[in-house]
Design a protein around this motif. Sequence first.
Motif, short mmCIF file in Angstrom:
data_model
loop_
_atom_site.label_atom_id
_atom_site.label_comp_id
_atom_site.label_asym_id
_atom_site.label_seq_id
_atom_site.Cartn_x
_atom_site.Cartn_y
_atom_site.Cartn_z
N GLY A 160 -0.95 -8.08 1.70
CA GLY A 160 -1.32 -7.74 0.33
C GLY A 160 -1.99 -6.38 0.24
N LEU A 161 -2.30 -5.98 -0.99
CA LEU A 161 -2.77 -4.63 -1.27
C LEU A 161 -4.15 -4.34 -0.67
N ALA A 185 -5.62 -5.82 2.08
CA ALA A 185 -5.83 -6.30 3.44
C ALA A 185 -6.50 -5.22 4.30
N LYS A 186 -7.41 -5.66 5.16
CA LYS A 186 -8.06 -4.74 6.10
C LYS A 186 -7.09 -4.35 7.19
N ARG A 187 -7.17 -3.12 7.62
CA ARG A 187 -6.37 -2.70 8.78
C ARG A 187 -6.86 -3.44 10.02
N ARG A 218 -11.98 8.41 9.37
CA ARG A 218 -10.57 8.64 9.67
C ARG A 218 -9.90 9.48 8.59
N TYR A 263 0.42 17.81 7.53
CA TYR A 263 1.02 17.47 6.24
C TYR A 263 -0.04 16.92 5.29
N ARG A 321 -1.51 -1.70 9.57
CA ARG A 321 -1.47 -2.59 8.40
C ARG A 321 -0.52 -3.73 8.73
N PRO A 355 1.32 12.59 16.02
CA PRO A 355 0.88 13.75 15.23
C PRO A 355 0.74 13.44 13.74
N ARG A 356 1.48 12.47 13.24
CA ARG A 356 1.40 12.21 11.80
C ARG A 356 0.75 10.88 11.43
N GLN A 377 -8.75 3.63 4.79
CA GLN A 377 -9.87 2.70 4.69
C GLN A 377 -11.23 3.15 5.23
N LYS A 423 -6.66 16.89 11.23
CA LYS A 423 -5.73 16.85 12.36
C LYS A 423 -4.25 16.84 11.99
N ARG A 424 -3.94 16.35 10.79
CA ARG A 424 -2.52 16.17 10.46
C ARG A 424 -2.10 17.16 9.38
N VAL A 467 0.83 -1.21 0.00
CA VAL A 467 0.00 0.00 0.00
C VAL A 467 0.86 1.26 0.00
N LEU A 482 -7.29 2.34 0.23
CA LEU A 482 -6.50 1.16 0.58
C LEU A 482 -5.71 1.33 1.87
N ASP A 483 -5.31 2.55 2.18
CA ASP A 483 -4.48 2.76 3.37
C ASP A 483 -5.35 3.08 4.59
#
Lengths: 203, 301
Positions: free
Chosen positions: B270-271, B273-275, A109, A119, B265, B257-258, A105, A116-117, A45, A102-103
């Motif tokens: 794989g691409l 996949a659920k968190r 969020r 960047y 993950r 913070p970031r 999700q 909140k972030r 991802v 994908l990240d």
Amino acid sequence: MDRIRDQINATARRVPTWAVYILCLLPAPYFFYLAVTGNLGPDPVKPLEHKYGELALQLLIAGLCITPLRQHLGINLIRFRRALGLMAFAYVTFHLLVWAVLDVQTLGRVVEDIIKRPYITIGMAGFALLLPLALTSNNYAVRKLGVKWRKLHKLTYLAVFLGGVHYIWLVKGIQLEPLIYMAVILGLLALRLRGRKPSRIAA
Amino acid sequence: MAHRWINTLTHNDITPHRAFLNRRQVMAGLAAGAGLAGIGGAAHAADGLEPNSYEDITQYNNYYEFGTGKTDPARNAHTLTTSPWTVKIDGMVDKPGDYAMASIMEAMTIEERIYRFRCVEAWSMVIPWNGFELADLLGMAGVQSGAKYVAFETANRPDEMPGVRFPALDWPYVEGLRLDEAMHPLTIMATGIYGKPIPNQNGAPMRLVVPWKYGFKSIKSIVRITLTDQEPPTSWNKANAREYGFYSNVNPEVSHPRWSQASERMVGGGLFAKRQPTLMFNGYEEEVAALYEGMDLKANF
């Protein structure tokens, strides 16, 4: 030098703009395929997200090169600028989609991260600035907007700068690559601050 | 000496290395022959506790001394000389001195520990480490009664570590633990993975593993251990104190913070996949929560 310039210009005239669209779009499915098949490493991802983001930045930078190339070297690639800009927008969109779908999700969020972030806020601001530019990148809008079109599309400068800041901010520690991108971006923007020379080839 | 910790993940939870590779080949064959269907879902057990392959663990690393990309360490770390290796143990100990790695290995009993590993960047793995309890090593040096913290230092060799030629961080990498954290039976010095000697990119010849903290606390390729009564500096805290606290316990409620730390993950999924939800203290709450009783974990993040 003049010979090389003329050769480039002659060759460029023969390249159809649709070829630039195709060429720029090809990496998108290619990297997606690599990610699906496990060829971008065990955590695909992030590399996919980063690859699309990088390509977006590279295309934006390529777009920024068009005017100085013409002004300072007499190389005229202005026919391809719209394609580069639109493809840059496409990759920013792919980057955003991979991140959101994908990240992160979940929609909640995604919104939280944007707020909140910083960047991510900056990255989203860059995307928001590019949106009206992409929407007005058609012949009708160019005609309709006239002089205002050129003014509006100066927003690119801010968008690409925000993209560079987004990259520096998201990495951990001090890393070389985002600093190089930022140096190139600032250099290209600085060329526009200096007194404009009349173009050597009539536009 | 600290009481022994009983591992809850067992050999049955590990995909045998060869079986994993076979399955990879089968899946690669499927992908080539029959298109891409099913690849994303195939790699995961329902409970999400399937340990990562040797390949994942050794090819996907953060070790900035060898580059900031995830594949840089595997490519660059072969230049590090790990034998002979000496660890200086000094400060508030009865027997300070330079300890040869070989003699440490002779004195220690190596066991296997299958731990969850959670990076601050919100990815995670499950890793079968081999190693010994840090408490045993500290016991060997004789910790003096006034000592309150343990400081660690990574090797700093520009000739062998291309990453330290660029100031991504203030080299050498330093880390630290409170003494009770260091003495906890979960805290180990890892010297192997999957029964093999630990590869350079994973911190050879000896690295710390503190499974309830973010991965960067688990300092690699240790050359110095100092017992002290002062909280020692830590590299990421020096680089950005607002984002990286001294404790850096895995805590889904304290947002970086970031990166949101509420979920992660799982590497190898794989691409598509659920968190997974992140567990308090990375799933070791029962074992370590008592260490932080009465502390505000939002202030001491």
